[in-house]
Structure formats: structure tokens, C-alpha cells
Scaffold this motif. Structure first.
Motif, PDB file in Angstrom:
ATOM      1  N   LYS A 144       1.075  -1.151  -0.020  1.00 21.54           N
ATOM      2  CA  LYS A 144       0.071  -0.077   0.099  1.00 21.54           C
ATOM      3  C   LYS A 144       0.830   1.340  -0.056  1.00 21.54           C
ATOM      4  CE  LYS A 144      -3.851   2.436   2.451  1.00 21.54           C
ATOM      5  NZ  LYS A 144      -3.147   3.680   2.477  1.00 21.54           N
ATOM      6  N   ARG A 147       2.131   1.839  -3.549  1.00 23.08           N
ATOM      7  CA  ARG A 147       1.289   2.023  -4.413  1.00 23.08           C
ATOM      8  C   ARG A 147       0.691   3.290  -4.057  1.00 23.08           C
ATOM      9  NH1 ARG A 147      -1.542  -1.720  -3.532  1.00 23.08           N
ATOM     10  NH2 ARG A 147      -3.128  -1.227  -1.923  1.00 23.08           N
ATOM     11  N   ASP A 148       0.544   3.905  -2.851  1.00 26.52           N
ATOM     12  CA  ASP A 148       0.076   5.462  -2.700  1.00 26.52           C
ATOM     13  C   ASP A 148       0.992   6.253  -3.370  1.00 26.52           C
ATOM     14  OD1 ASP A 148      -2.283   4.274  -1.566  1.00 26.52           O
ATOM     15  OD2 ASP A 148      -1.527   4.515   0.595  1.00 26.52           O
ATOM     16  N   TYR A 149       2.267   5.776  -2.914  1.00 25.14           N
ATOM     17  CA  TYR A 149       3.620   6.870  -3.510  1.00 25.14           C
ATOM     18  C   TYR A 149       3.354   7.066  -4.901  1.00 25.14           C
ATOM     19  CZ  TYR A 149       7.821   8.855  -4.858  1.00 25.14           C
ATOM     20  OH  TYR A 149       8.552   9.672  -5.320  1.00 25.14           O
ATOM     21  N   ASN A 151       0.883   6.411  -7.081  1.00 25.47           N
ATOM     22  CA  ASN A 151      -0.531   7.065  -7.307  1.00 25.47           C
ATOM     23  C   ASN A 151      -0.530   8.462  -6.718  1.00 25.47           C
ATOM     24  OD1 ASN A 151      -1.277   4.608  -8.710  1.00 25.47           O
ATOM     25  ND2 ASN A 151      -2.257   3.822  -7.224  1.00 25.47           N
ATOM     26  N   GLY A 152       0.389   8.842  -6.263  1.00 27.90           N
ATOM     27  CA  GLY A 152       0.286  10.290  -5.388  1.00 27.90           C
ATOM     28  C   GLY A 152       0.525  11.321  -6.668  1.00 27.90           C
TER      29      GLY A 152
END
Length: 416
Positions: A144, A147-149, A151-152
Motif C-alpha cells: 500500500k 502504491r500510494d506513493y 499513485n500520488g
């Protein structure tokens, strides 16, 4: 395993990185310089690592039994080491952007369908289809935090992963520094990208002598290379600048940089030196132009993919990671140039943990901005006495380092 460890996410303020860099009071000139460097270094610095993995692997002589701890940086060398099939790799980095990039590279090898997909993603790194490949194959498998990085959003609202639809090697602190170097050269009537038209080392030498070397005598270039902050884009912190500046009566790095650039341009055929392609063409060579990095060569793909689960990426510093390991549990240590940044206390704390965790026959490798090893006179006699320095082999491999940016490459072996 490829889970991010020991922390579950990335510290947005890179507090660990700041702690490692700051050694002087904020109101002092040295303190201000360190804080400016820390600010610049808190973003993505190295989209590609700038140490030659072929030299590393010659020095380490890796086998399937070896357990490695290495600094991550751009992640290329960690993947190159995997091609030798080691038992385990711990990757550490204080920069959250580097941590995310290492995680992405590992996941790409695990989940992209073919070598061609990997090669397009990292070798060309300027295709719209790379973002589609990320969304389809990589993102669902990332942890996560990573992925958050990716998708940021960046400062102007673009998804971070979209950098692979442009050219990631033109980004980061180093990529922008190289771009600035091209701009300065063009303002003086020289286009550095013309170097890749050379067809022999003789032509490379002619280009350097006639076009590049004279730039370092220009007043503006001499002035700018005397400013510490002007070289932060090379990843040269204030401590390294001071060490190198001692070699010059003018305290300018103009002569030092000219010598390093001469090695990059003149000592290796272009077709064998992808570092020169990145520096001058701002890209990797096409297959008919030259060799790709080891990790992007087709023959390496299966070994890297099969070994990726044996890598753990840590948002931590080297010393704190080793402090949590059992005695005699590490065979190979890769410190890059991190020790150039350290004060004596940090250096001795690091080598206390290295000496405790080193297995019989362990090897430590590192680079320095200057030519000499920094351990003599700084590391305690008790610690230094546990290690043997291979001066001859170190000098031999330093000459073979195609990245050409460092003055010294050093090999230490644990004494029986």
C-alpha cells in the motif's frame, strides 16, 4: 520478501535523512549549507544509481550463499547483484523516494510479463504504455505504501508514475543537474550530446580536448564550481566538497571535475559505457548503439525475477538496520559514498555494527569523493584492526569504474 520494513509507510518529511545530514548549528554557515543540501536531497535524487555494478560484483565475488546489506539509491545495483543469485539482500535508504523506486523496480521484475516489458519500462522510460503497464501489472501487487506513493501527485498535479511516460532520467536532483550542465555548455557554444556521434575512443578524446575541457577554464564555470551549493545536484554534500577542495589552491572543483569528466569521456568506449550515454545523450543506448545496464540485459531477467522475493527494502539507515541483526549474519556490505557524509561518531557507530555482524570472510566496499580511504585516523584502532584493506585491488577496480565520478573505490575484508 519484498515488504517495506521496518516501518509500514514512508515518512513524508524524511526526518531520518535530515538527522543524518545535519551536524552544525542552524545559524552557522556550515549549518545553513547542510540544511540547503538536506532540502534538495529530500526529493528524488538518483533515478539511476551512479556507481558501476560490474566493479562492485568483481570486488564482492558473490555466490548463492551470500547475505548482502546495501544502500538502495536508484536501485539498479541491487538488481544487478540479484543476477548473481545471492541468498538475501537488505536494501536500506533514508530517502523515501528511493525506497519507492526500489520497490517499484522489484515489483516490475516480478510481475511484468516479459523482458521486453521490463526493458521498455526502465530502458526507454518515455512511453505512454509504461503507465498502462504499471496500472495493469504492477500496481495491484505493490504494498500500500509504495502504491500510494506512485499513485500520488507531484507539485503540478500529475501522477508520480507518469514520469515513466516521459523520461525519468531527466528528473531527480541528478537528472536536473545534468540538464543544467548541458545548458551551461550550450551557452558557451558546446552541445554535449554531440559526443555520442564519436565512433572511437580517439574521437571521444578529440571531442573532450577540443570542446569540453576548455569549458572548465571559463570564468563562470570556475566561479560556479567554487560554490558548494552549485554541486549539490551531483549529490556532493558540504563535507565532500571540503575534502575535494583541499586538492585545489583556489578551492574550486573545476580541475577535479574536469579530471573526472575526462575519465568518463575518454577511458571507455561509448558502446560499453551507459553512464556516458546518460550524461551526454540523457538516455540509455539503443541495442545497436551500446550495452544496457546489467539488470536490463535479457540474460539477467530470470535470475532477478526469481530472486526478487529474497530482497527486503527498509526505510532506515545502515547502522540501525545492522543493530537489529544477529552477530556474524552478513557477508557483504555496500556503503556507496555514505561515509563521506559522516562525522567520527557516526563512522565508529557504523563500523561497530559492521564488525559485530560480519560473517567470516565478510567484505565491505565503498567509494569516496577523494582518492584515499577515509577510515585511517578516524576509525578506532580496535575496529580498524579487525579489517584488512586491499589497496592494490581497490585501485585496480577504481580504474575500471565507468561512472568515473568518484576518486576512490575501497575494499575491506574481515580478518580471520
Amino acid at each position: 520478501m519484498t515488504d517495506l520494513a521496518p516501518d509500514a509507510g514512508y515518512s513524508r518529511k524524511n526526518d531520518k535523512l535530515k538527522t543524518a545530514l545535519i551536524q552544525h548549528d542552524a545559524l552557522s554557515f556550515a549549518g545553513l549549507s547542510e540544511r540547503l543540501f538536506g532540502l534538495l536531497f529530500s526529493g528524488l535524487v538518483y533515478p539511476q544509481i551512479w556507481e558501476d555494478p560490474d566493479v562492485d560484483m568483481e570486488a564482492m565475488q558473490l555466490t548463492s550463499a551470500h547475505r548482502i546489506v546495501t544502500i538502495g539509491s536508484g536501485g539498479c545495483n541491487m538488481l544487478a547483484y540479484l543476477s548473481a543469485g545471492p541468498n538475501q539482500i537488505d536494501v536500506v535508504d533514508l530517502n523515501r523516494h528511493h525506497v519507492a523506486l526500489n520497490r517499484l523496480k522489484l515489483s516490475a521484475f516480478l510481475h511484468l510479463p516479459s523482458h521486453g516489458d521490463v526493458s521498455r519500462f526502465f530502458g526507454e522510460a518515455g512511453l505512454a504504455s509504461n503507465v498502462q503497464a504499471y496500472d495493469l501489472f504492477i500496481a495491484p501487487k505493490l504494498d500500500k505504501a509504495a502504491r500510494d506513493y506512485w499513485n500520488g501527485r507531484d507539485l503540478i498535479g500529475r501522477r508520480r508514475i507518469s514520469v515513466f511516460s516521459r523520461n525519468i532520467y531527466r528528473t531527480g536532483l541528478l537528472g536536473r543537474f545534468i540538464g543544467l550542465g548541458h545548458l551551461v555548455a550550450r551557452l558557451h557554444g558546446v552541445d554535449p550530446s554531440e559526443l555520442v556521434q564519436a565512433r572511437s575512443i580517439r574521437e571521444q578524446r578529440q571531442f573532450f580536448d577540443k570542446r569540453l575541457a576548455p569549458l572548465f577554464d571559463r570564468p563562470f564555470v570556475r566561479w560556479i564550481t567554487a560554490r558548494k551549493s552549485s554541486l549539490f545536484g551531483l549529490g556532493i554534500p558540504p563535507q565532500q566538497f571540503d575534502e575535494l577542495a583541499r586538492l585545489s589552491e583556489e578551492r574550486s572543483l573545476s580541475g577535479v571535475l574536469r579530471g573526472r569528466l575526462e575519465k568518463l569521456v575518454c577511458h571507455f568506449p561509448l558502446k560499453e559505457n551507459y553512464f556516458a550515454w546518460q550524461a551526454f545523450a540523457r538516455r540509455y543506448p539503443q541495442p545497436h548503439e551500446g550495452e544496457l545496464p546489467l539488470y536490463l540485459q535479457e540474460g539477467s531477467r530470470d535470475a532477478i525475477r526469481d530472486g526478487a522475493e529474497r530482497v527486503t527494502v527498509h526505510h532506515a539507515n545502515f547502522t540501525e538496520l545492522l543493530a537489529g541483526k544477529p552477530a556474524a549474519s552478513v557477508d557483504r556490505y555496500v556503503l556507496l559514498d555514505a561515509q563521506d557524509w559522516m562525522n567520527d561518531e557516526q563512522l565508529n557507530n557504523l563500523w561497530t555494527e559492521i564488525s559485530r555482524t560480519a560473517a567470516p570472510g565478510a567484505i565491505v566496499i565503498f567509494r569516496t569523493a577523494a582518492e584515499s580511504s577515509i577510515l585511517d585516523g578516524r576509525l578506532s584502532d580496535t575496529l580498524l584492526g579487525q579489517w584488512e584493506y586491499d589497496a592494490a585491488r581497490s585501485q585496480e577496480l577504481c580504474r575500471k569504474d565507468r561512472s568515473a565520478i568518484y576518486g576512490g573505490f575501497h575494499i575491506y575484508r574481515k580478518k580471520p
